[in-house]
Design an enzyme around this catalytic site. Structure first.
Site, PDB file in Angstrom:
ATOM      1  N   LEU A 117       0.828  -1.241  -0.019  1.00 60.30           N
ATOM      2  CA  LEU A 117      -0.082   0.123   0.128  1.00 60.30           C
ATOM      3  C   LEU A 117       0.777   1.237   0.007  1.00 60.30           C
ATOM      4  O   LEU A 117       0.462   2.326  -0.387  1.00 60.30           O
ATOM      5  CB  LEU A 117      -0.810  -0.174   1.231  1.00 60.30           C
ATOM      6  CG  LEU A 117      -2.051  -1.142   1.149  1.00 60.30           C
ATOM      7  CD1 LEU A 117      -2.778  -1.087   2.654  1.00 60.30           C
ATOM      8  CD2 LEU A 117      -2.841  -0.989   0.082  1.00 60.30           C
ATOM      9  N   GLY A 118       1.952   1.093   0.522  1.00 60.27           N
ATOM     10  CA  GLY A 118       3.043   2.441   0.602  1.00 60.27           C
ATOM     11  C   GLY A 118       4.258   2.173   1.347  1.00 60.27           C
ATOM     12  O   GLY A 118       4.206   1.050   1.874  1.00 60.27           O
ATOM     13  N   ASP A 119       4.879   3.083   1.513  1.00 65.76           N
ATOM     14  CA  ASP A 119       6.148   3.147   2.670  1.00 65.76           C
ATOM     15  C   ASP A 119       6.108   4.442   3.094  1.00 65.76           C
ATOM     16  O   ASP A 119       5.716   5.310   2.855  1.00 65.76           O
ATOM     17  CB  ASP A 119       7.386   2.594   1.628  1.00 65.76           C
ATOM     18  CG  ASP A 119       7.679   3.806   0.450  1.00 65.76           C
ATOM     19  OD1 ASP A 119       6.880   4.459   0.437  1.00 65.76           O
ATOM     20  OD2 ASP A 119       8.642   3.583   0.094  1.00 65.76           O
ATOM     21  N   GLY A 120       6.857   4.323   4.309  1.00 66.53           N
ATOM     22  CA  GLY A 120       7.120   5.627   4.903  1.00 66.53           C
ATOM     23  C   GLY A 120       8.540   5.751   5.688  1.00 66.53           C
ATOM     24  O   GLY A 120       9.559   4.937   5.242  1.00 66.53           O
ATOM     25  N   ALA A 121       8.771   6.340   6.697  1.00 70.31           N
ATOM     26  CA  ALA A 121       9.948   6.600   7.371  1.00 70.31           C
ATOM     27  C   ALA A 121      10.225   5.601   8.083  1.00 70.31           C
ATOM     28  O   ALA A 121      11.621   5.540   8.036  1.00 70.31           O
ATOM     29  CB  ALA A 121      10.012   7.997   8.090  1.00 70.31           C
TER      30      ALA A 121
ATOM     31  N   GLY B 178       9.180   2.095   7.693  1.00 71.22           N
ATOM     32  CA  GLY B 178       8.780   0.600   7.140  1.00 71.22           C
ATOM     33  C   GLY B 178       7.856   0.734   5.929  1.00 71.22           C
ATOM     34  O   GLY B 178       7.842   2.059   5.501  1.00 71.22           O
ATOM     35  N   LYS B 179       7.194  -0.189   5.589  1.00 71.39           N
ATOM     36  CA  LYS B 179       6.371  -0.225   4.613  1.00 71.39           C
ATOM     37  C   LYS B 179       4.980  -0.782   5.091  1.00 71.39           C
ATOM     38  O   LYS B 179       4.752  -1.310   6.349  1.00 71.39           O
ATOM     39  CB  LYS B 179       6.902  -1.538   3.749  1.00 71.39           C
ATOM     40  CG  LYS B 179       8.144  -0.909   2.857  1.00 71.39           C
ATOM     41  CD  LYS B 179       8.384  -2.110   1.736  1.00 71.39           C
ATOM     42  CE  LYS B 179       9.614  -1.566   0.879  1.00 71.39           C
ATOM     43  NZ  LYS B 179       9.498  -0.428   0.033  1.00 71.39           N
ATOM     44  N   VAL B 180       3.849  -0.533   4.459  1.00 67.55           N
ATOM     45  CA  VAL B 180       2.628  -0.931   4.794  1.00 67.55           C
ATOM     46  C   VAL B 180       2.047  -1.671   3.645  1.00 67.55           C
ATOM     47  O   VAL B 180       1.956  -1.385   2.353  1.00 67.55           O
ATOM     48  CB  VAL B 180       1.693   0.336   4.834  1.00 67.55           C
ATOM     49  CG1 VAL B 180       0.036   0.078   5.031  1.00 67.55           C
ATOM     50  CG2 VAL B 180       2.279   1.357   5.973  1.00 67.55           C
TER      51      VAL B 180
ATOM     52  N   ASP C 288      -0.598  14.848  14.871  1.00 64.02           N
ATOM     53  CA  ASP C 288      -0.347  14.701  13.522  1.00 64.02           C
ATOM     54  C   ASP C 288      -1.383  14.607  12.514  1.00 64.02           C
ATOM     55  O   ASP C 288      -1.582  13.619  11.759  1.00 64.02           O
ATOM     56  CB  ASP C 288       0.709  13.647  13.209  1.00 64.02           C
ATOM     57  CG  ASP C 288       1.440  13.568  12.074  1.00 64.02           C
ATOM     58  OD1 ASP C 288       1.594  14.638  11.359  1.00 64.02           O
ATOM     59  OD2 ASP C 288       2.030  12.546  11.423  1.00 64.02           O
TER      60      ASP C 288
END
Length: 969
Positions: free
Chosen positions: A42-46, A48-50, A157
């Site tokens: 679904l996505g990645d971030g600071a 890890g990944k989703v 946030d």
């Protein structure tokens, strides 16, 4: 050296290190792969990944947030998020389906929302949300915030990327990675954490000052910013770099909508109420739920339409409308119109850790007739590149969309409150038509939507004639630079041959602005049309969106990606800073607890020592008194015995004397005549017996008196000795008590000094950590600025290379056109012989060569000037950044100095108060000791007086044999 000090600050002893512990909501004994199956990303971030995961047993979908951890200690950073998700049960908050820690990875399984994040939906639709959609989202967000705040939770946030859409048209708040779970209702926080664009002013101030903590009302500010983001796709100040937006938030007035007239009064009032810079007067979520903007929301139909539109099947169509007047040396083939279907887009499910950057798209949907395949915007696709540091990315300004209802519905024909200004251009060629005039017969209506969230340049834009049918972007946006200074062009306005002056003017104008040639302008006349068809509540809705395809589409994506990377880097720094701050706070608390325990132990030991000394002194005193009493008793007995023995000897002597006197009396009587002896003997003996009895009684009484006096003297002496000993012991005891209190006072003073020094050192450590983190952040900002400047320089170089490569083509095309027009002019106005005409043509050709050479020289000079300006701008950006960073560092150091000074002043004041209170304590102690001494003296005095008043106790006398006459006889 600084890093070594930093490590020393955070270093813990071996016995202080926390052992790995079990967490309530995290399973360690189960492999998540046995329960969940990963079906997509679904996505990645600071952090890890989703992934999109499916439960193998129930088939339920989840968003799997997978975070790699280096050690067990990092788990603590995510426990707050897991605990919040596990304890919150609200229809507008995502639910925790499970958490696993397996093979160094933390798996957080979160409820899956098919609609994806709101910001991804806006990007997918190329427009912001309508006011009804914003109303529904705002209402549901307020309900969720009211629930969170009642649970003492601050989200910290809030933004469109953390608002997820469900298939049923509801929203769910997500990403509690930086949230705070308080213990007390009125507890405040001082952590500088969150995403800069959405930060409340009081949170921004915590970057350098911790004296003004914030509470749950920081979420209300973020909510207002999120609503503006939903209305305009971008949050306020999105054109600024993240490092500069913080200063903007702190010093500027609360942001507002860029085009307030397009939105309702209630919406504007809601934003004004929520975006109050004073958190004390800022309303709570419960109060905002009563606001007219959201109080009347009863249906989520608007959101169901939004989700259906975003998930609808997309029909894409590309139009290529080239002008019929092709240049002779045009070698590029025309792109044929093409159609293809696209599957419903996979909108990002989750903004991982809230690091979605502000996107550069600023397209909005308007209601209007369905666009035909031949509909094109008369002009070029202009994207304004803001070369300042505040630039975010190129802005696509020419696009439009239409929405048509296939069957009538309740919302049919309603204008979208948030639709942008529209420039209507009529006529394929010639001047633009006035807004109230009908287009010329045979012409097609063009619509160009221009929406710049940061400013409303098109409000009250005057109607004006467009020379030669071209609309220069610099006329629409005063003060802004055209895309690349080279990507605007002009189209021939007439097919007549009398164009020498106008064509030359157009070409020179375009060269001055760095625009491309006629042929290059046609390359930008590709239009992407997207048609979405979906059904909501039985109403079939068709939405057609048209926008100009630009060469800079990839550049927009790259800018978004780079901004996302910058925010991720900032988020990582914030997370690490938060972790270091938590470790330092834990270490400081541990130091303080250890010091207080040591103080208590020292105080207890001192008191115990003196209490033991007092007990020993009292016991020794008691033993001495008892021994003295025993000695006195023994002495008394011995003295009494001695006196009795002496008295017995004296009594014996006395009796012997009496016997001798009796003999003397008898001798005297015997000297008398016989006849007188008997009578005289009787008289003499009776008289002697009386005298003997009297003398014996007197002697015994005197002996008794002497014995009593001796015993009394001995008793008095004994009492005096005991009294002296009691006084001596009392003095020792009181001196010991004085020493005890003095030691306690000295210990208190030393402990207060030591505590002050520890707190002062901890404060220095705190600011050292802040400086360290601030320097790291500044280093990252300088690195980002350097990359940004490098990108700007590289883009300028590429643009100049393109211009340099295009200029010969432009000149050849222009030269041929001018030569043909000149020859045509000579043919029309023929005068002179052919040789003269050839000479004129030769002269014209030479003039053209000179002109082209001058143009090339001008272009080179212009490029050099542009490069100088760019380098100067980059240097200015760097200097401005350095100045801002220096101000922050100076502010932090100044605040540290003030804090240390205030700490010392408070300590001195506290010590003065303590010393002032010490004097009465000393006086009270002396009064108490003197009172005890007086009581003792009074006791001894009363005892002596009592002894003097009461008769002496009977003394056990020696068994004296009383003198009697019978014995004498």
């Amino acid at each position: 050296m600084a890093f070594a000090n930093f490590r020393r600050i955070l270093r813990l002893s071996t016995f202080e290190k926390r052992r790995s512990k079990e967490y309530e909501h995290v399973r360690r004994d189960l492999d998540p792969g046995e329960v969940w199956e990963v079906v997509g990303e679904l996505g990645d971030g600071a952090f890890g990944k989703v992934y999109k995961a499916k439960n193998k047993e129930t088939g339920a979908l989840a968003a799997a947030k997978v975070i790699e951890t280096k050690n067990e200690d990092e788990l603590e950073d995510y426990m707050v998020e897991i605990e919040i998700l596990a304890t919150c049960d609200h229809p507008h908050i995502v639910k925790l389906l499970g958490a696993f820690y397996w093979e160094g990875k933390l798996w957080i399984m979160i409820e899956f929302c098919p609609g994806g994040a709101v910001d991804a939906t806006m990007l997918e639709l190329d427009r912001g949300l309508t006011e009804p959609q914003i109303q529904v989202i705002c209402r549901q967000m307020l309900e969720a915030l009211h629930y969170l705040h009642s649970k003492k939770i601050i989200h910290r946030d809030l933004k469109a990327g953390n608002v997820l859409l469900t298939q049923d048209g509801d929203i769910k708040l997500a990403d509690f990675g930086v949230s705070a779970k308080n213990v007390k209702t009125l507890q405040k926080r001082d952590s500088f954490i969150g995403t800069p664009y959405w930060m409340a002013p009081e949170v921004v101030m915590c970057e350098t000052m911790k004296d003004t903590p914030y509470d749950y009302k920081a979420d209300i500010w973020s909510l207002g910013i999120t609503l503006i983001e939903m209305a305009q796709i971008e949050p306020p100040h999105h054109e600024l770099n993240p490092m500069r937006v913080l200063l903007k938030i702190a010093k500027s007035d609360p942001p507002t909508l860029s085009c307030p007239s397009k939105w309702s009064l209630e919406f504007r009032d809601f934003l004004k109420t929520a975006l109050d810079k004073n958190p004390e007067t800022r309303p709570s979520a419960a109060q905002l739920l009563e606001h007219p903007f959201v109080s009347k929301v009863t249906s989520n139909r608007a959101l169901r339409e939004l989700v259906a539109e975003a998930k609808a099947e997309v029909l894409e169509e590309i139009e290529d409308s080239r002008d019929e007047a092709e240049d002779d040396d045009s070698s590029e083939s025309a792109s044929l119109p093409g159609k293809h279907k696209r599957d419903p887009s996979e909108v990002s499910q989750l903004s991982f850790d809230g690091d979605k950057p502000p996107d550069s798209s600023s397209l909005k949907t308007t209601n209007g007739p369905v666009a035909t395949e031949k509909e094109m915007v008369n002009g070029q696709s202009d994207k304004v590149l803001d070369e300042r540091i505040s630039s975010d990315s190129d802005k696509l300004v020419n696009s439009h969309s239409t929405k048509t209802l296939a069957s009538s519905g309740p919302d049919e024909g309603k204008a979208t409150p948030g639709k942008p200004d529209i420039i209507s251009l009529s006529g394929r060629r010639g001047s633009s038509a006035e807004g109230d005039k009908q287009p010329m017969p045979g012409s097609k209506e063009r619509r160009s939507m221009v929406d710049r969230p940061e400013s409303s340049h098109l409000e009250n834009f005057p109607e004006e004639k467009l020379a030669n049918g071209s609309l220069d972007s610099s006329a629409v946006f005063p003060g802004s630079r055209s895309k690349g200074d080279s990507d605007s062009g002009s189209t021939s306005a007439s097919e007549s041959m009398d164009l020498t002056i106008s064509l030359s003017a157009d070409l020179s104008l375009n060269r001055e602005s760095g625009s491309i040639s006629l042929k290059d302008s046609r390359m930008h006349n590709k239009t992407l049309k997207r048609t979405r068809k979906f059904v909501v509540d039985g109403v079939e809705v068709s939405v057609t969106t048209s926008k100009i395809i630009s060469e800079d589409e990839k550049k927009d994506e790259e800018m978004r990606f780079l901004r996302r990377q910058e925010l991720r880097e900032l988020r990582l720094l914030q997370k690490e800073e938060h972790r270091n701050q938590a470790q330092l706070n834990s270490k400081h608390q541990l130091q303080l607890d250890q010091m207080l325990r040591r103080f208590e132990q020292e105080m207890t030991a001192k008191k115990k020592f003196y209490d033991t000394e007092l007990e020993n002194l009292e016991r020794q005193q008691k033993q001495q008194i008892e021994k003295m009493e025993q000695d006195h008793s023994l002495r008394r007995r011995e003295e009494a015995k001695r006196i009795r023995l002496e008295q017995e000897r004296d009594h014996v002597k006395f009796m012997e004397q009496l016997k001798q006197k009796k003999k003397e009396v008898k001798n005297e009587v015997e000297k008398l005549p016989r006849q007188q002896r008997k009578e005289n003997m009787k008289v003499k003996m009776d008289d002697f017996a009386q005298r003997k009895q009297t003398m014996e009684q007197d002697f015994l009484a005197k002996q008794k008196e002497d014995l009593e006096l001796a015993m009394k003297n001995i008793t008095a002496q004994n009492k005096k000795e005991i009294c002296d000993k009691e006084r001596e012991c009392l003095n020792k005891k009181q001196q010991l008590m004085r020493d005890r209190e003095a030691c306690i006072w000295d210990l208190e003073e030393r402990q207060q000094q030591e505590k002050h020094q520890l707190i002062k050192q901890q404060l220095k450590d705190q600011y050292f950590l802040q400086r360290h983190e601030l320097l790291r952040k500044h280093e990252k900002e300088r690195e980002q600025m350097q990359r940004y400047n490098q990108r700007m320089i590289e883009q300028l170089k590429i643009r100049q290379q393109q211009e340099k490569a295009r200029l010969p083509k432009i000149q050849r095309s222009e030269g041929k056109t001018r030569m043909a027009m000149y020859k045509k002019s000579l043919h029309i106005h023929s005068s002179g012989s052919a040789a003269e005409q050839r000479e004129k043509i030769k002269q014209f050709s030479q003039q053209e060569e000179k002109r082209q050479k001058a143009e090339r020289l001008h272009q080179q000079q212009k490029h050099e000037t542009q490069m100088k300006d760019m380098l100067a701008q980059c240097e200015s950006n760097t200097n401005e950044l350095q100045q801002l960073q220096n101000e922050k560092c100076h502010l932090l150091i100044e605040h540290e100095t003030q804090k240390l000074k205030s700490l010392d002043e408070n300590h001195n004041l506290h010590m003065k108060e303590w010393r002032d209170k010490l004097r009465p304590r000393k006086k009270a102690l002396e009064d108490e000791l003197n009172q005890k001494k007086r009581e003792q003296e009074m006791f001894f005095k009363l005892s002596v007086e009592a002894d003097e008043q009461t008769p002496a106790s009977p003394v056990k006398h020696t068994k004296f044999i009383p003198f009697s006459s019978t014995e004498s006889s």
